[in-house]
Design a protein around this motif. Structure first.
Motif, PDB file in Angstrom:
ATOM      1  N   ALA A  47      33.174  42.940  24.243  1.00  0.00           N
ATOM      2  CA  ALA A  47      32.295  41.805  23.964  1.00  0.00           C
ATOM      3  C   ALA A  47      33.090  40.536  23.683  1.00  0.00           C
ATOM      4  O   ALA A  47      32.534  39.451  23.672  1.00  0.00           O
ATOM      5  N   HIS A  78      25.960  37.897  35.641  1.00  0.00           N
ATOM      6  CA  HIS A  78      25.767  36.913  34.579  1.00  0.00           C
ATOM      7  C   HIS A  78      26.893  35.880  34.650  1.00  0.00           C
ATOM      8  O   HIS A  78      28.048  36.235  34.849  1.00  0.00           O
ATOM      9  N   GLU A 102      23.611  36.294  26.602  1.00  0.00           N
ATOM     10  CA  GLU A 102      23.212  37.330  25.646  1.00  0.00           C
ATOM     11  C   GLU A 102      22.894  38.640  26.365  1.00  0.00           C
ATOM     12  O   GLU A 102      23.201  39.727  25.880  1.00  0.00           O
ATOM     13  N   ALA A 103      22.306  38.544  27.564  1.00  0.00           N
ATOM     14  CA  ALA A 103      21.976  39.748  28.340  1.00  0.00           C
ATOM     15  C   ALA A 103      23.246  40.527  28.694  1.00  0.00           C
ATOM     16  O   ALA A 103      23.249  41.760  28.685  1.00  0.00           O
ATOM     17  N   LEU A 105      26.054  40.592  26.938  1.00  0.00           N
ATOM     18  CA  LEU A 105      26.497  41.245  25.697  1.00  0.00           C
ATOM     19  C   LEU A 105      25.651  42.473  25.394  1.00  0.00           C
ATOM     20  O   LEU A 105      26.179  43.503  24.970  1.00  0.00           O
ATOM     21  N   ASP A 106      24.343  42.377  25.641  1.00  0.00           N
ATOM     22  CA  ASP A 106      23.462  43.534  25.434  1.00  0.00           C
ATOM     23  C   ASP A 106      23.853  44.692  26.345  1.00  0.00           C
ATOM     24  O   ASP A 106      23.870  45.852  25.922  1.00  0.00           O
ATOM     25  N   GLU A 107      24.181  44.391  27.610  1.00  0.00           N
ATOM     26  CA  GLU A 107      24.593  45.439  28.547  1.00  0.00           C
ATOM     27  C   GLU A 107      25.904  46.077  28.098  1.00  0.00           C
ATOM     28  O   GLU A 107      26.070  47.309  28.178  1.00  0.00           O
ATOM     29  N   GLU A 109      27.043  46.320  25.061  1.00  0.00           N
ATOM     30  CA  GLU A 109      26.739  47.136  23.898  1.00  0.00           C
ATOM     31  C   GLU A 109      26.085  48.461  24.314  1.00  0.00           C
ATOM     32  O   GLU A 109      26.387  49.522  23.774  1.00  0.00           O
ATOM     33  N   ALA A 110      25.206  48.397  25.314  1.00  0.00           N
ATOM     34  CA  ALA A 110      24.546  49.622  25.792  1.00  0.00           C
ATOM     35  C   ALA A 110      25.547  50.597  26.384  1.00  0.00           C
ATOM     36  O   ALA A 110      25.410  51.806  26.204  1.00  0.00           O
ATOM     37  N   TRP A 111      26.570  50.112  27.077  1.00  0.00           N
ATOM     38  CA  TRP A 111      27.579  51.008  27.654  1.00  0.00           C
ATOM     39  C   TRP A 111      28.425  51.648  26.554  1.00  0.00           C
ATOM     40  O   TRP A 111      28.896  52.757  26.721  1.00  0.00           O
ATOM     41  N   SER A 113      27.315  52.546  23.629  1.00  0.00           N
ATOM     42  CA  SER A 113      26.517  53.474  22.828  1.00  0.00           C
ATOM     43  C   SER A 113      26.576  54.868  23.370  1.00  0.00           C
ATOM     44  O   SER A 113      26.703  55.158  24.475  1.00  0.00           O
TER      45      SER A 113
END
Length: 113
Positions: A47, A78, A102-103, A105-107, A109-111, A113
């Motif tokens: 990130a 992005h 932001e999208a 960063l969300d992706e 973070e999802a990877w 998890s």
């Protein structure tokens, strides 16, 4: 654990450089970073930034670059702006995100998890 193994572990801990990154690095999946129309595969990413391999073009530490990042070639991706923080022999370039959706960063973070 033997006495010798414990001594070696303690000594190794004294000489290791502590992690200074603010975010954990990932190597999978590859992040595709497009700069000036050229796709570059990430060696690792987080990130806070990315290290890309085989950079095409002239670049210097402190330069700002912009482009798009995506997980698959067909994705629209992005937009981003980043600063060059390191150039390694062999063409690897480390970038620090300055502006990232932001999208994205969300992706990331999802990877993780």
């Amino acid at each position: 654990m033997s006495l010798l193994a414990r001594i070696v572990d303690r000594l190794k801990g004294r000489f290791e450089i502590p992690e200074q990154r603010s975010a954990a690095r990932a190597t999978d999946p590859w992040l595709i970073v497009e700069i000036d129309g050229y796709d570059h595969r990430s060696r690792d990413w987080s990130a806070s930034g990315v290290c890309i391999e085989g950079f095409a073009g002239e670049i210097a530490v402190g330069d700002r670059v912009s482009g798009r990042l995506r997980w698959q070639k067909r994705d629209p991706g992005h937009g981003f702006t980043a600063e060059v923080v390191r150039i390694e022999p062999g063409g690897a370039v480390a970038l620090r995100w300055l502006d990232l959706a932001e999208a994205a960063l969300d992706e990331m973070e999802a990877w993780h998890s």
